[in-house]
Design a protein around this motif. Structure first.
Motif, mmCIF file in Angstrom:
data_model
loop_
_atom_site.group_PDB
_atom_site.id
_atom_site.type_symbol
_atom_site.label_atom_id
_atom_site.label_comp_id
_atom_site.label_asym_id
_atom_site.label_seq_id
_atom_site.Cartn_x
_atom_site.Cartn_y
_atom_site.Cartn_z
ATOM 1 N N PHE A 72 15.940 -156.744 -5.438
ATOM 2 C CA PHE A 72 15.789 -155.360 -4.996
ATOM 3 C C PHE A 72 14.324 -155.015 -5.120
ATOM 4 O O PHE A 72 13.820 -154.749 -6.207
ATOM 5 C CB PHE A 72 16.657 -154.453 -5.868
ATOM 6 C CG PHE A 72 16.704 -153.036 -5.355
ATOM 7 C CD1 PHE A 72 17.729 -152.631 -4.519
ATOM 8 C CD2 PHE A 72 15.733 -152.121 -5.710
ATOM 9 C CE1 PHE A 72 17.778 -151.330 -4.043
ATOM 10 C CE2 PHE A 72 15.767 -150.821 -5.226
ATOM 11 C CZ PHE A 72 16.795 -150.418 -4.400
ATOM 12 N N ASP A 73 13.649 -155.055 -3.986
ATOM 13 C CA ASP A 73 12.213 -154.829 -3.981
ATOM 14 C C ASP A 73 11.967 -153.335 -3.976
ATOM 15 O O ASP A 73 12.101 -152.672 -2.955
ATOM 16 C CB ASP A 73 11.608 -155.485 -2.742
ATOM 17 C CG ASP A 73 10.096 -155.400 -2.767
ATOM 18 O OD1 ASP A 73 9.556 -154.540 -3.458
ATOM 19 O OD2 ASP A 73 9.472 -156.212 -2.073
ATOM 20 N N ASP A 79 21.234 -142.150 -6.643
ATOM 21 C CA ASP A 79 21.837 -142.530 -5.364
ATOM 22 C C ASP A 79 21.699 -144.035 -5.141
ATOM 23 O O ASP A 79 22.607 -144.676 -4.612
ATOM 24 C CB ASP A 79 21.200 -141.754 -4.212
ATOM 25 C CG ASP A 79 21.770 -140.337 -4.073
ATOM 26 O OD1 ASP A 79 22.932 -140.135 -4.454
ATOM 27 O OD2 ASP A 79 21.046 -139.460 -3.591
ATOM 28 N N ASN A 97 24.909 -146.410 -4.620
ATOM 29 C CA ASN A 97 25.058 -147.223 -3.419
ATOM 30 C C ASN A 97 25.271 -148.688 -3.750
ATOM 31 O O ASN A 97 26.111 -149.357 -3.148
ATOM 32 C CB ASN A 97 23.826 -147.056 -2.534
ATOM 33 C CG ASN A 97 23.972 -145.874 -1.606
ATOM 34 O OD1 ASN A 97 24.603 -145.998 -0.569
ATOM 35 N ND2 ASN A 97 23.453 -144.728 -1.995
ATOM 36 N N GLU A 155 15.170 -141.241 -1.630
ATOM 37 C CA GLU A 155 16.467 -141.401 -2.264
ATOM 38 C C GLU A 155 16.285 -141.328 -3.778
ATOM 39 O O GLU A 155 15.333 -141.856 -4.330
ATOM 40 C CB GLU A 155 17.083 -142.744 -1.887
ATOM 41 C CG GLU A 155 18.507 -142.894 -2.385
ATOM 42 C CD GLU A 155 19.140 -144.206 -1.910
ATOM 43 O OE1 GLU A 155 20.232 -144.154 -1.363
ATOM 44 O OE2 GLU A 155 18.520 -145.262 -2.103
ATOM 45 N N LYS A 207 12.033 -143.482 0.799
ATOM 46 C CA LYS A 207 12.474 -142.448 1.730
ATOM 47 C C LYS A 207 13.016 -141.231 0.989
ATOM 48 O O LYS A 207 13.686 -140.398 1.580
ATOM 49 C CB LYS A 207 13.571 -143.012 2.645
ATOM 50 C CG LYS A 207 13.157 -144.232 3.461
ATOM 51 C CD LYS A 207 14.210 -144.527 4.511
ATOM 52 C CE LYS A 207 14.099 -145.940 5.066
ATOM 53 N NZ LYS A 207 15.249 -146.309 5.886
ATOM 54 N N GLU A 261 9.398 -151.477 -4.092
ATOM 55 C CA GLU A 261 8.364 -150.934 -3.206
ATOM 56 C C GLU A 261 8.839 -150.760 -1.776
ATOM 57 O O GLU A 261 8.392 -149.886 -1.066
ATOM 58 C CB GLU A 261 7.138 -151.849 -3.214
ATOM 59 C CG GLU A 261 6.344 -151.727 -4.495
ATOM 60 C CD GLU A 261 5.181 -152.693 -4.473
ATOM 61 O OE1 GLU A 261 4.345 -152.588 -3.580
ATOM 62 O OE2 GLU A 261 5.140 -153.574 -5.351
ATOM 63 N N HIS A 262 9.749 -151.650 -1.359
ATOM 64 C CA HIS A 262 10.233 -151.562 0.012
ATOM 65 C C HIS A 262 11.545 -150.793 0.110
ATOM 66 O O HIS A 262 12.175 -150.779 1.156
ATOM 67 C CB HIS A 262 10.456 -152.970 0.583
ATOM 68 C CG HIS A 262 9.186 -153.721 0.779
ATOM 69 N ND1 HIS A 262 9.150 -155.042 1.076
ATOM 70 C CD2 HIS A 262 7.909 -153.320 0.703
ATOM 71 C CE1 HIS A 262 7.889 -155.429 1.180
ATOM 72 N NE2 HIS A 262 7.123 -154.406 0.958
ATOM 73 N N SER A 263 11.964 -150.185 -0.977
ATOM 74 C CA SER A 263 13.326 -149.663 -0.998
ATOM 75 C C SER A 263 13.392 -148.250 -0.448
ATOM 76 O O SER A 263 12.386 -147.610 -0.154
ATOM 77 C CB SER A 263 13.842 -149.653 -2.412
ATOM 78 O OG SER A 263 13.407 -148.489 -3.069
ATOM 79 N N SER A 264 14.605 -147.771 -0.338
ATOM 80 C CA SER A 264 14.832 -146.439 0.194
ATOM 81 C C SER A 264 14.327 -145.364 -0.753
ATOM 82 O O SER A 264 14.271 -144.200 -0.374
ATOM 83 C CB SER A 264 16.319 -146.224 0.446
ATOM 84 O OG SER A 264 16.764 -147.099 1.442
#
Lengths: 307, 307, 307
Positions: free
Chosen positions: A74-75, A89, A93, A85, A83, A77-80
Motif C-alpha cells: 500500500f503505497d 475510510d 475499505n 480520503e 484525494k 504516497e500514491h494512495s487515495s
C-alpha cells in the motif's frame, strides 16, 4: 483469542504480562526452523507505512510471506489519501476487501491505537512504530535476543544509551524487560535527550556513558535521529561520538561477556564505532534475524492459529 | 471464448448484453465463497496504472491473488516510458515476457481500447478507468450490488447524482443498468456538470436533487472531482453540499428502503453527509467487497477458465 | 557449486568459459517449457535497483516467481540508505533476514562486484547492470538468441553498432560471443563513442555502418543513451539516425537471413527505423522472451539446484 496475546491487536507492550511475551518467544523458536507451516495461507496482510522504512517493512513482509500470507503493498504516497480520503475510510475499505492484518507505521503517536479502536472484528492492527510512543515488535525482539544470551534475566544488568526521549524503541524495551523481570535497567543519555525521571520508574538514570556501561551484561545503543541536531539538541556528530559513542575502550568497562545491541539502521562513528558494531560482542545482525521470527510469532498469534 | 464475455478484453460496457452481465454476476457469486479455485495459477497479471489509485489497484490485485495469479507491479513513474519507450512497446515487451492480463488505468480516453486493438492473441486488456470514458468493472459491481438488494430491477428507480459530465462511473453504470432493464434511470447534477441530453438516451434528467431522489430505490452519489473547482465549475465545497449533497433530510424523500451508493473515495461533507455515508441505508462498503468478487469473475472469464 | 557457473555470483562474463555458458543455455531450454519445477520455493530474492528500470527488473521478477521464489521489493528511494545506512549494512541486514539472492543494478561500475566480495556464504549477487562495466544476463541472452538462429557460430559474423563506449551490453556481448567462438565480431560507431582499440581485442572496428553490416549474419544495434547528447557527443537524433541508424536500405547490405537485435528500450527513429524494429528480421521481442528463461537458468544454477 490465543493465550499468548491478550488482545486482538499489538499496539504497545505496556501492560503485557511477561508470560504472554514468553509464550510468543516459544512460538518464535518453533517458527524460525525451516519447513514452517503456512498458517496464514489465504490471509491478507497490508503494509500501511506512513514513514519511510525498509528494514521493518521488509522484516514484516518476509514474516508474512513465510507464513503463506498474501501481501498488499500500500503505497501511501500514491494512495487515495492524496484525494482527501480519511485514514479511517482507508481502513474500512481495505477491511471490506477482506484484508486481515494491518502493519501500521506512522509519525504521530497513537495512530495505530486509533485504528485498532475502530477495526472490524477479526481484523488485527500491529503497530510497527508510532512517533516516540511504541515499537512493540522491536521491544519483543530485543528481549528475545537478550534472553537467548542471558537467560537468567533476574541477574542481568541492561543499559540503554542515547536519545531516550525520542525513542519508541527505548520505551518498548523498558516495558518488555521490566515485565520479564530484568535485574537492573540503566538509562543514560545527554540531559536534553532524557525524559523526566517520572517517566522512567524502576530505571537507574546515568549521566555519563562510562558509568552506564560499567559491568553491564547488555548494552543497547539507540539510534541518533539526525533531525535532532537541526533542533540544536546535539552539537555535532563528532561531539556526540566523543561524549556518548560506544567504542572499544568504553565497551571494556562492561562485563567481558556483555553483548551489544542496536535497533538499526546504525550511524557508524556517531553512536557506535565500526569496531564495536562489527565486533565479537555485537548482536546487531542477530537482532535482525530474530525480528523476522518474532514478527511471524506475533502475526500467527493474532491470527488465532495454532503452530 | 467464454459465454459470459463476448470479447477477449473488457474495455466498455456499451453493447454488452444483459445476460452476459448476469453470467458474470453468477460467477462472482460462486467465486466470493472461501476456498476459491486457483484458476489463474501460473498466469501473470500486470497492473499498468498511469493514474494514482489505491482502491481500484488493490481490488484488482486481491482478485488476482485470490485466483492464484502472479502479480507484476509496474511502477509507471520508474518505468522505461521515462526513457521514451512507447506505450505499445511496453505492452509488446511485457507480452514477450509471458504476461497474460493487463489492468490499465489512464487519464486519456481510449488508451485501454488502443492497447486492446494491438494486444497479442491470448492476452487480455481490462479497462480500470480511462478519462471520462468508461470504468466497466465499477459499472458491473454497481449493478451487481443493486441486484442483490433490488432483484426486481424492472420496477426499480435508480438516481445518479453529481458530476455526470466527467464521470466514467456514471457512463458505465448507465450502460449496465439499461442493459439489465432498469425501470427508471434518473440523472441529476449542476447544469455545468451534465452532458447534453443526446448523450443520455433513456434517462430522465433532473435539475434539483430533491426531485431526483423522490421515491427512488437506489441513490448513486458521484464523487466530486476537486479539480473541477479549479475550473470554476463549482463555487465551493460548502456551496456544492448545500445544493447537491445527500444528507438525511434529502434521503428521507427516497423510498424508505432505498439504498445509497458511492464509487469512492468519498468526499465527506461535500457530496455526502457522514450520517448518510455511515448510515443504515449505505451500501458503500458492500460495493467495495463486491468489487473484488466482480473483478475475480472478469479475470477468470477473460482467462477462459471454468469455475 | 554447479558445473554451469564456476562462482557463487554472476558479476561479469569476462573469463567465463564457453561450456559454462552452453550449460546455462541448456538449462534455459529446459526451464522455458511450461510446468516448470518450483526449484526456488522457500528462497527469497531481493531486487536492489539503484537505477530506474522496468524491463530488466520485471524480467528478473518473473524469472524468480516462475521458479517459486519469494520476491522482496526493495524501493531504494524509500530505503534506510536515505538515513545514512551504508550499502554494505543494507546487504548485511537483508542477509540476516534470510534473503538468498540479490539482483543489483547500479550506476557505478563495480558495485555488484563489491557486494559479492562481502556477501555471506550461500548468498548470491547477480549483476543486473553496473555503469558501463557489465550486464552479464543481457550478454547471455543475446548469445542464446543468436545460437537459436545461427547455431554454427564459428561461421557467423556479428556486428555491434552504436555507442559502444558507454555500453555495458556491448562489453558483455563481446565476452559471451568470443567465449563461444564467434567467427567474426565487428564493432562500429561514431569515433567519439568507440573505446580505444586496445579495449577491443579480436574485434574488427569499422567507421561506417554500411561497412559494418555488409554480409553480417547478426546486427546488434545499441541503445543511444540520450544523456550523451547533453555532452555534445552527438549532434542530434536526426543526425545520428542519418549516419548510424539501421533502416531497410542498410539492412539489405547484410546477409538476407541476417537477424536484427537490440537490448531495448529502443529509440524508434534514432538508432533503428520502425520498419526494421518491427520487421521480418527483427528478433528484439524474442530477446525479451529469452531473457526470462536465461535469468531462470542463472538463478536456479546459483541456487545450486538440479533442474
Amino acid at each position: 483469542m490465543s493465550p499468548a496475546l491478550p488482545h486482538q491487536h499489538l499496539i504497545t507492550l505496556a501492560g503485557m504480562p511477561g508470560d504472554a511475551m514468553q509464550s510468543l518467544f516459544n512460538r518464535a523458536d518453533r517458527l524460525r526452523t525451516p519447513g514452517r507451516p503456512q498458517v496464514l495461507a489465504g490471509r491478507t496482510v497490508v503494509n500501511l507505512f506512513f514513514e519511510p522504512s525498509t528494514r521493518t517493512r521488509v522484516s514484516f513482509e518476509l514474516a508474512a510471506m513465510r507464513l503463506g500470507a498474501q501481501i498488499v503493498p500500500f503505497d501511501v504516497e500514491h494512495s487515495s489519501t492524496q484525494k482527501g480520503e480519511t485514514l479511517l475510510d482507508t481502513l474500512r475499505n481495505l477491511e471490506a476487501m477482506g484484508c486481515d492484518q494491518f502493519i501500521v507505521r506512522h509519525r504521530e503517536n497513537g495512530t495505530p491505537g486509533f485504528l485498532a479502536e475502530h477495526a472490524a472484528a477479526g481484523v488485527s492492527i500491529i503497530n510497527a512504530g508510532d512517533g516516540n510512543h511504541a515499537h512493540p515488535t522491536q521491544g519483543l525482539l530485543d528481549a528475545y535476543t537478550i534472553l537467548r544470551h542471558k537467560p537468567d534475566l533476574a541477574n542481568c544488568c541492561v543499559a540503554i544509551i542515547g536519545d531516550v526521549l525520542h525513542s519508541r524503541v527505548a520505551r518498548s524495551d523498558i516495558h518488555a524487560l521490566q515485565a520479564l523481570g530484568v535485574g537492573e535497567l540503566r538509562i543514560a543519555g545527554p540531559e536534553a535527550l532524557l525524559p523526566g525521571r517520572d517517566a522512567l520508574p524502576g530505571c537507574v538514570v546515568h549521566h555519563r556513558i562510562d558509568e552506564a556501561v560499567r559491568d553491564a551484561d547488555v548494552v543497547i545503543m539507540l539510534r541518533l535521529q539526525k533531525e535532532r541536531m537541526q533542533h540544536a539538541l546535539i552539537a555535532s556528530d563528532a561531539d556526540y561520538f566523543h561524549n556518548w559513542g560506544l567504542d572499544d575502550t568504553r565497551l571494556q568497562r562492561a562485563h567481558p561477556e556483555a553483548i551489544v545491541m542496536h535497533p538499526g539502521p546504525i550511524n557508524r562513528g556517531v553512536e557506535i564505532a565500526d569496531s564495536v558494531a562489527d565486533g565479537r560482542q555485537s548482536r546487531i545482525l542477530e537482532q535482525v534475524t530474530n525480528g523476522v521470527a518474532i514478527r511471524m510469532a506475533v502475526m500467527a498469534t493474532l491470527a488465532g492459529t495454532d503452530c
